[in-house]
Write an enzyme that holds these catalytic residues in place. Structure first.
Site, short mmCIF file in Angstrom:
data_model
loop_
_atom_site.label_atom_id
_atom_site.label_comp_id
_atom_site.label_asym_id
_atom_site.label_seq_id
_atom_site.Cartn_x
_atom_site.Cartn_y
_atom_site.Cartn_z
N ASP A 33 0.86 -1.18 0.00
CA ASP A 33 0.00 0.00 0.00
C ASP A 33 0.90 1.23 0.00
OD1 ASP A 33 -1.70 2.18 0.90
OD2 ASP A 33 -3.12 0.67 1.58
N ILE A 34 0.68 2.17 -0.91
CA ILE A 34 1.55 3.36 -0.98
C ILE A 34 1.17 4.42 0.05
CG2 ILE A 34 2.23 3.02 -3.39
CD1 ILE A 34 0.22 5.32 -4.06
N GLU A 74 -12.93 2.72 -0.53
CA GLU A 74 -12.21 3.67 -1.38
C GLU A 74 -12.02 3.21 -2.82
OE1 GLU A 74 -8.64 4.45 0.88
OE2 GLU A 74 -9.57 6.18 1.83
N HIS A 103 -10.60 -6.27 -2.07
CA HIS A 103 -9.21 -6.35 -1.62
C HIS A 103 -9.13 -6.62 -0.13
CE1 HIS A 103 -10.32 -2.07 -1.34
NE2 HIS A 103 -9.38 -1.92 -0.41
N HIS A 120 -6.56 -6.08 3.20
CA HIS A 120 -5.42 -5.37 3.78
C HIS A 120 -4.71 -6.31 4.74
CE1 HIS A 120 -6.61 -1.15 2.74
NE2 HIS A 120 -7.81 -1.68 2.71
#
Length: 129
Positions: free
Chosen positions: A29-30, A88, A93, A95
């Site tokens: 994750d950026i 978002e 997805h 995390h």
């Protein structure tokens, strides 16, 4: 229109890839909650995780587990937490967040990492897979 995650899978947007197989993709994750915060996604673009067919859902969980085990070996943490939020980006997805305290799981606290730090983490975790 393709989601940002589909664009990452297709190489249209760069990522710090951790792992990939024919059905799933994992990358850092950026905008991480903690060092090593990783996203695991199905290559099939489906908005909500519980809208995935059962085979893809179970495959995503198995893929995420493999990534989490490798991540724990690279990042000094008490455990690797898992979260599914999905507000978002309209692409299912998971995390994976290396945790030392609950604040790292709130999505309110973010950290900054350099390009070299991202690359180092990605290379170390990837090497274990």
């Amino acid at each position: 229109m393709a989601s940002i995650f589909t664009k990452i899978i297709n190489g249209e947007i760069p990522s710090y890839k951790i792992a990939e197989d024919e059905n799933f993709y994992a990358f850092l994750d950026i905008n991480p909650n903690a060092k090593g915060h990783t996203l695991c996604i199905p290559k099939k673009e489906v908005d909500k995780i519980f809208e995935l067919d059962e085979e893809t859902y179970m495959g995503l969980m198995a893929f995420s587990r493999k990534v989490a085990v490798a991540l724990k070996k690279v990042i000094d943490c008490k455990r690797v937490g898992i979260a599914v939020v999905g507000l978002e980006v309209p692409h299912a997805h998971v995390h994976l967040i290396p945790l030392n305290h609950m604040g790292e799981m709130t999505f309110q606290q973010k950290i900054k990492l350099s390009d070299d730090e991202f690359k180092s983490i990605a290379e170390k975790v990837s090497a274990l897979l």
